[in-house]
Scaffold this active site. Structure first.
Site, PDB file in Angstrom:
ATOM      1  N   ARG A  15     -21.409  -3.618 -11.747  1.00  0.00           N
ATOM      2  CA  ARG A  15     -21.399  -4.116 -10.372  1.00  0.00           C
ATOM      3  C   ARG A  15     -22.025  -5.506 -10.233  1.00  0.00           C
ATOM      4  NH1 ARG A  15     -23.641  -0.130  -6.643  1.00  0.00           N
ATOM      5  NH2 ARG A  15     -23.708  -1.825  -5.113  1.00  0.00           N
ATOM      6  N   HIS A  90     -22.133  -5.357 -42.064  1.00  0.00           N
ATOM      7  CA  HIS A  90     -23.167  -6.389 -42.033  1.00  0.00           C
ATOM      8  C   HIS A  90     -22.638  -7.552 -41.203  1.00  0.00           C
ATOM      9  CE1 HIS A  90     -26.106  -9.381 -43.265  1.00  0.00           C
ATOM     10  NE2 HIS A  90     -26.792  -8.437 -43.904  1.00  0.00           N
ATOM     11  N   HIS A 169     -56.325  -8.871   3.225  1.00  0.00           N
ATOM     12  CA  HIS A 169     -56.512  -7.419   3.190  1.00  0.00           C
ATOM     13  C   HIS A 169     -55.666  -6.714   4.251  1.00  0.00           C
ATOM     14  CE1 HIS A 169     -59.947  -8.030   0.486  1.00  0.00           C
ATOM     15  NE2 HIS A 169     -60.293  -9.018   1.307  1.00  0.00           N
ATOM     16  N   GLN A 245     -39.333 -14.187 -44.624  1.00  0.00           N
ATOM     17  CA  GLN A 245     -37.874 -14.183 -44.570  1.00  0.00           C
ATOM     18  C   GLN A 245     -37.395 -14.553 -43.174  1.00  0.00           C
ATOM     19  OE1 GLN A 245     -34.746 -10.627 -44.701  1.00  0.00           O
ATOM     20  NE2 GLN A 245     -35.461 -11.133 -46.772  1.00  0.00           N
ATOM     21  N   SER A 293     -27.660   0.746   7.321  1.00  0.00           N
ATOM     22  CA  SER A 293     -27.998   2.151   7.103  1.00  0.00           C
ATOM     23  C   SER A 293     -26.762   2.982   7.372  1.00  0.00           C
ATOM     24  CB  SER A 293     -29.139   2.579   8.036  1.00  0.00           C
ATOM     25  OG  SER A 293     -29.265   3.988   8.070  1.00  0.00           O
ATOM     26  N   SER A 294     -26.600   4.057   6.594  1.00  0.00           N
ATOM     27  CA  SER A 294     -25.428   4.905   6.783  1.00  0.00           C
ATOM     28  C   SER A 294     -25.515   5.725   8.062  1.00  0.00           C
ATOM     29  CB  SER A 294     -25.262   5.846   5.583  1.00  0.00           C
ATOM     30  OG  SER A 294     -26.387   6.710   5.484  1.00  0.00           O
ATOM     31  N   VAL A 300     -31.001  -3.791   9.799  1.00  0.00           N
ATOM     32  CA  VAL A 300     -30.668  -4.851   8.850  1.00  0.00           C
ATOM     33  C   VAL A 300     -31.753  -4.794   7.786  1.00  0.00           C
ATOM     34  CG1 VAL A 300     -30.213  -7.302   8.505  1.00  0.00           C
ATOM     35  CG2 VAL A 300     -29.734  -6.255  10.733  1.00  0.00           C
ATOM     36  N   ARG A 333     -40.594  -8.843 -44.188  1.00  0.00           N
ATOM     37  CA  ARG A 333     -39.412  -8.583 -43.371  1.00  0.00           C
ATOM     38  C   ARG A 333     -39.316  -7.121 -43.018  1.00  0.00           C
ATOM     39  NH1 ARG A 333     -35.998  -8.930 -39.565  1.00  0.00           N
ATOM     40  NH2 ARG A 333     -33.779  -9.218 -39.967  1.00  0.00           N
ATOM     41  N   SER A 338     -34.227  -7.111 -35.349  1.00  0.00           N
ATOM     42  CA  SER A 338     -32.774  -7.120 -35.274  1.00  0.00           C
ATOM     43  C   SER A 338     -32.281  -6.321 -34.072  1.00  0.00           C
ATOM     44  CB  SER A 338     -32.174  -6.546 -36.563  1.00  0.00           C
ATOM     45  OG  SER A 338     -30.770  -6.516 -36.498  1.00  0.00           O
ATOM     46  N   ARG A 342     -31.282  -7.940 -29.668  1.00  0.00           N
ATOM     47  CA  ARG A 342     -30.001  -7.698 -29.012  1.00  0.00           C
ATOM     48  C   ARG A 342     -30.173  -7.396 -27.522  1.00  0.00           C
ATOM     49  NH1 ARG A 342     -28.252  -6.424 -34.330  1.00  0.00           N
ATOM     50  NH2 ARG A 342     -26.153  -7.287 -34.651  1.00  0.00           N
TER      51      ARG A 342
END
Length: 465
Positions: A15, A90, A169, A245, A293-294, A300, A333, A338, A342
């Site tokens: 969405r 790989h 406050h 590495q 509101s439904s 609003v 390593r 890895s 992502r």
């Protein structure tokens, strides 16, 4: 029940795709693979430019053809890489095979063994992530962030003289102006902006354990650290000379921490604007055809700011996790980075979505100055601070003998509602100079705002100094 066709699991790909889709150009798997191809191609060109292993520099046309592999990267290439990876299991090896295939098509198969030469996968990956994150920040996140700051600056100047009751406050307190309060947020966000703009995007290119071991064995007379530095810098990145590495990811932790900090300031902005709306200070401008509101037609709802809150929290959770995880790699390593990297797009996606909602929300509110003035007029007791402070100054100057001015005003005002007449009568009875009395009698809650109006002009001053 029939099964649904494949659906996006994340709302960022469902969405909310229209709001965050530009990030996919950089932080998707396809964007990462295109960056990997870019690094592999540029490494091939860099090697031939230096005449490694008897090669000759490529012609301009050959370089252009190689670079077109990147600039023309499209769905067919994405699919081809997926087929390679299905076999190789790989992802970076799949990229290597893909590039080798393009070399053959271009009549450059004699360069095949220079593809991925002396590289570990992380030599390609770390540079690719640095490039994609850098570009996502510069081309997608920062423009949205700057737009929010610009909108806040505009509103701060527009409402710089709009006196309103402060609520420290949650209780009536020394008045301010709406413009000054919005300027505070703009100032905070500008400061973080400068930190993010100064981010170093680091890259390493030094082999399996960061030692140039394979490089030196293959070509012992080459100054490999210099070659590495020049290559990384040619990509527009900052060279990291000391790594394992992997590139150590400290720059990522720093960046994600700053983005998360920006998220939290934006979260504070969203909750404050929400509160001002609930107090009636801001009226929401209804969108034609929208439903609040439904069941309650009059409503609003401040959904822009509520949506922003949730997405800022999600973004910070992901980015905080990345910042904490990425700085640790066992010995030379491990693969925790890895999987975690992502999800960079997820962290940025929720932040971009929040920025989009905040920007839209700020454009859908209108300040009710009459209500602000009515609120101030109902809270004359906030002038107690002004009165006791003036008395203290008079006592210090030897013009009054009033004992404990604070206690005197506390007795008059604490927990009470008093009006203009009561305060005027109180001031008239004080043992202070006529000049001091006149200053206090001229004061109203709406004029007791100090330098709030002028402070708005401090926006941007820190950056200019």
């Amino acid at each position: 029940m029939t099964s649904l066709p494949p659906q996006p699991l994340s709302p960022l790909d469902g969405r909310y795709r229209a709001a965050v889709g530009d990030l996919g150009e950089h932080l998707s798997e396809a964007g990462l693979n295109r960056a990997r191809v870019h690094v592999e191609v540029e490494w091939l060109i860099a090697q031939t430019d230096r005449g490694f292993f008897g090669t000759s520099p490529l012609t301009d046309a050959e370089k252009q053809a190689l670079r077109a592999i990147v600039t023309d990267f499209a769905q067919a290439d994405i699919d081809e890489l997926a087929r390679f990876e299905a076999t190789t299991r790989h992802d970076v090896k799949a990229v290597e095979y893909y590039v080798r295939g393009r070399l053959e098509e271009l009549g450059l198969s004699h360069l095949a063994e220079l593809t991925h030469f002396a590289c570990t996968s992380e030599d390609i990956n770390n540079l690719s992530y640095a490039l994609t994150v850098r570009d996502a920040v510069a081309q997608v996140w920062l423009p949205k962030y700057r737009a929010v700051i610009a909108k806040l600056i505009g509103l701060a100047h527009e409402h710089r003289d709009a006196a309103m009751l402060s609520r420290t406050h949650g209780q009536p307190a020394t008045p301010t102006t709406m413009g000054k309060e919005l300027a505070v947020f703009a100032h905070r966000l500008e400061r973080i902006l400068r930190q993010i703009e100064a981010t170093e995007y680091l890259g390493k290119f030094s082999g399996a354990t960061g030692t140039f071991s394979a490089h030196v064995v293959a070509a012992p007379d080459v100054d490999w650290p210099t070659v590495s530095r020049e290559f990384v810098e040619a990509l527009g990145l900052t060279w990291n000379p000391l790594t394992t590495q992997i590139e150590s990811h400290d720059w990522q932790a720093e960046l994600y921490g700053r983005i998360a900090h920006a998220n939290r300031v934006l979260h504070n902005l969203a909750t404050d604007i929400w509160t001002y709306i609930s107090l009636g200070y801001f009226r929401q401008i209804p969108a034609a055809g929208a439903t609040g509101s439904s069941t309650m037609p009059h409503k609003v709802n401040p959904i822009r700011f509520e949506n922003a809150e949730a997405n800022l929290e999600l973004s910070s959770a992901v980015l905080d996790s990345l910042a904490a995880t990425l700085v640790t790699s066992r010995l030379q390593r491990d693969l925790t980075d890895s999987s975690s990297q992502r999800n960079i797009g997820v962290g940025f996606g929720h932040s971009v979505l929040a920025l989009d909602n905040i920007l839209r929300g700020l454009g859908e509110i209108d300040l009710d100055r009459d209500l602000l003035l009515a609120d101030l007029d109902a809270n004359w007791e906030v002038l107690g601070e002004a009165i006791q402070t003036v008395i203290r100054a008079e006592v210090a100057a030897g013009d009054s003998t009033i004992a404990d001015p604070y206690a005197l005003l506390k007795e008059l005002t604490r927990g009470k509602r008093i009006g203009a007449a009561e305060l005027a009568e109180f001031v008239q009875g004080l043992e202070i100079t006529d000049a001091a009395k006149q200053r206090l009698l001229a004061l109203t809650p709406a004029t007791y705002v100090g330098l709030a109006d002028e402070l708005v002009d401090r926006l941007g001053a820190a950056a200019a100094e």
